[in-house]
Design an enzyme around this catalytic site. Structure first.
Site, short mmCIF file in Angstrom:
data_model
loop_
_atom_site.label_atom_id
_atom_site.label_comp_id
_atom_site.label_asym_id
_atom_site.label_seq_id
_atom_site.Cartn_x
_atom_site.Cartn_y
_atom_site.Cartn_z
N PHE A 86 54.65 17.76 88.38
CA PHE A 86 55.49 17.55 87.20
C PHE A 86 56.58 18.60 87.06
CE2 PHE A 86 55.26 20.19 83.34
CZ PHE A 86 54.36 21.17 83.74
N LYS A 87 56.41 19.76 87.71
CA LYS A 87 57.42 20.81 87.58
C LYS A 87 58.78 20.38 88.12
CE LYS A 87 54.26 24.65 87.17
NZ LYS A 87 52.97 23.92 87.19
N ASP A 88 58.78 19.37 89.00
CA ASP A 88 60.06 18.85 89.51
C ASP A 88 60.94 18.31 88.38
OD1 ASP A 88 59.57 19.29 92.28
OD2 ASP A 88 58.47 17.40 92.43
N LEU A 128 62.59 21.43 87.16
CA LEU A 128 63.24 22.31 88.14
C LEU A 128 64.35 21.61 88.92
CD1 LEU A 128 60.16 24.44 89.15
CD2 LEU A 128 62.29 25.29 88.15
#
Ligand SMILES: *Cc1c(COP(=O)(O)O)cnc(C)c1O
Length: 468
Positions: free
Chosen positions: A107-109, A112
């Site tokens: 989910f950090k995509d 980021l």
């Protein structure tokens, strides 16, 4: 929109400065001066696709011309493999919102990818350079690398403990061959990497000379980009069910993801409850159930991206909880630093905060949820998502459908999946990196060696653009 520090020791700064600063200069965290109220816009937003909704939400916070913001948002979400970006699926008694369709399957995509474009844009506007330095034990490093690979005027140096991150995660990072990406394989532990990182960031002169920056989870732009999917998920589920409000369950580590949900609620999204789910590292679950926030030891679990000791974004919540009074925040943070803990009183009905519910998912629960959802609903959840589902099941309410955030693709954590189900979880992207060419710089666990490498390979802070 201007940005303030939670500790009140800084004059307000604009959006671009807030993003490039990361942490406030007084050691606090940055927050917008006011939270926009959007109740009157919910109907108009309801039918928007993900990128259009992201544009509408972010333009309330970001002082960037509309055309530029729209272009960055479109580029950020065009790389997601699912056209919906954050598809929401009915699974058994609840809904699962999949946030792992970006380039690194985590989910950090979502944040980021956008942050990479935003950094590049801000540097272009201001004529600066940025050398990002980070340390990773897994997910964050690869998502950060994919966010800035190939970006102009940015280089990224990510340390990882050599041979001590999972083979999949190591390959995801080291198979990125762009000239602006440097993977430093440090002969030591993750603690050694973090120690080197802290020490280098503590040297203000070195940091300024080499225009060093961080991509850690306290960056305001990351929180801002995450607010979007709470609106998106709520709209999809309210449309499908006719419900007027929803609940979210969020597998939590540093409190970045669930903080975005809290802000969406403050903006006027009808969120009935935010369910905070932790693994055995339950400092935050203890706070929201007992009112006690106490530093503990970190335990290694099946959901490593939630293995934290203190939650770096929690101070932002404390700011709102303290009635937006920076003196109270300073007092709480000082007490925490001195004694290792803080405590707050419950309200008349025994609750710490009526919008939050919380629980802890053990190793046994995690494995049982993975197995049961596979068998009963043919759905394979990664161990982080499974913690969120397991805790959510205690808080289901027929009036307010439960949306569980799925934060990673199961193939990123094959050992847990194998243990729970006997299956080999796979994904073509990961298979491709396992066979790809890699590039790393081996490095002793020695701060001087890392400094020397940065000094040799960083972009110079002020000079003309170099061609690669
Ligand atoms: C980072 C991460 C989390 C925790 O998110 P926070 O914002 O730190 O609370 C949960 N699951 C996965 C897979 C992650 O990578």
């Amino acid at each position: 929109m201007n940005y303030l520090s939670t500790r009140g020791g800084m004059a307000p700064v604009g959006f671009g400065d807030a993003v490039l600063m990361g942490l406030a200069s007084d050691g606090g965290l940055l927050l917008p001066e006011a939270i926009p109220e959007v109740r009157d816009r919910l109907e108009a937003w309801r039918g928007l696709d993900y990128a259009s909704l992201a544009f509408e939400v972010m333009r309330l916070f970001a002082d960037v011309p509309d055309d530029d913001l729209r272009r960055m948002v479109d580029r950020s979400y065009a790389v997601f493999r699912d056209p919906e970006v954050a598809p929401v699926k009915p699974v058994g008694p609840l809904w699962i919102m999949e946030l792992f369709h970006g380039p690194t399957l985590a989910f950090k995509d979502v944040a980021l990818q956008f942050l990479g474009h935003l950094f590049e844009y801000l540097l272009e506007q201001r004529g600066g350079r940025l050398n990002i330095l980070g340390a990773t034990s897994g997910d964050t490093g690869s998502a950060a690398i994919y966010g800035v690979r190939g970006k102009k005027d940015i280089r990224i140096f990510i340390m990882h403990p050599r041979g001590r991150v999972s083979p999949v995660q190591e390959r995801q990072m080291t198979s990125v061959l762009d000239g602006n990406v440097f993977n430093l394989a440090v002969e030591g532990s993750f603690d050694d990497c973090q120690h080197i990182l802290k020490s280098i960031f503590g040297d203000v002169e070195f940091k300024q000379r080499h225009a060093l920056g961080a991509v850690n989870s306290v960056n305001w732009a990351r929180v801002m980009a995450q607010i979007v999917y709470y609106f998106y998920g709520a709209f999809r589920v309210m449309d499908s069910t006719g419900a007027g409000r929803v609940r979210f369950s969020v597998p939590t580590g540093n409190f970045g993801d669930i903080l975005a949900g809290y802000l969406a609620w403050k903006m006027g999204l009808p969120v009935d409850r935010l369910v905070l789910a932790t693994n055995e590292n339950d400092i935050l679950a203890q706070f929201f159930t007992r009112g006690v926030y106490r530093r503990g030891e970190v335990h290694a679990t099946l959901s490593p991206s939630m293995d934290i000791q203190v939650a770096s974004n929690f101070e932002r919540y404390l700011y709102y909880r303290s009635g937006e009074d920076p003196r109270k925040v300073r007092h709480l943070m000082e007490t925490f630093r001195r004694t290792g803990g803080i405590s707050v009183a419950a309200d008349a009905s025994g609750r710490i905060d009526p919008v939050f519910a919380a629980g802890r998912g053990s190793r046994e629960l995690t494995l049982a949820v993975i197995r049961r959802y596979r068998e009963d609903y043919d759905y394979l959840a990664d161990p982080h998502t499974a913690v969120g589902i397991g805790v959510a099941e205690d808080f289901c309410d027929p009036e307010a459908p439960m949306i569980c955030l799925a934060t990673a693709h199961p193939a990123k954590f094959p050992d847990a999946i194998r243990e729970a189900t006997g299956e080999e979880a796979q994904h073509a992207i990961l298979d491709r990196c396992l066979n790809a060419e890699t590039r790393t710089e081996r490095m002793p666990a020695d701060e001087q060696a890392v400094r020397a490498f940065i000094a040799d390979h960083a972009l110079e802070a002020g000079s003309e653009t170099e061609s690669e």
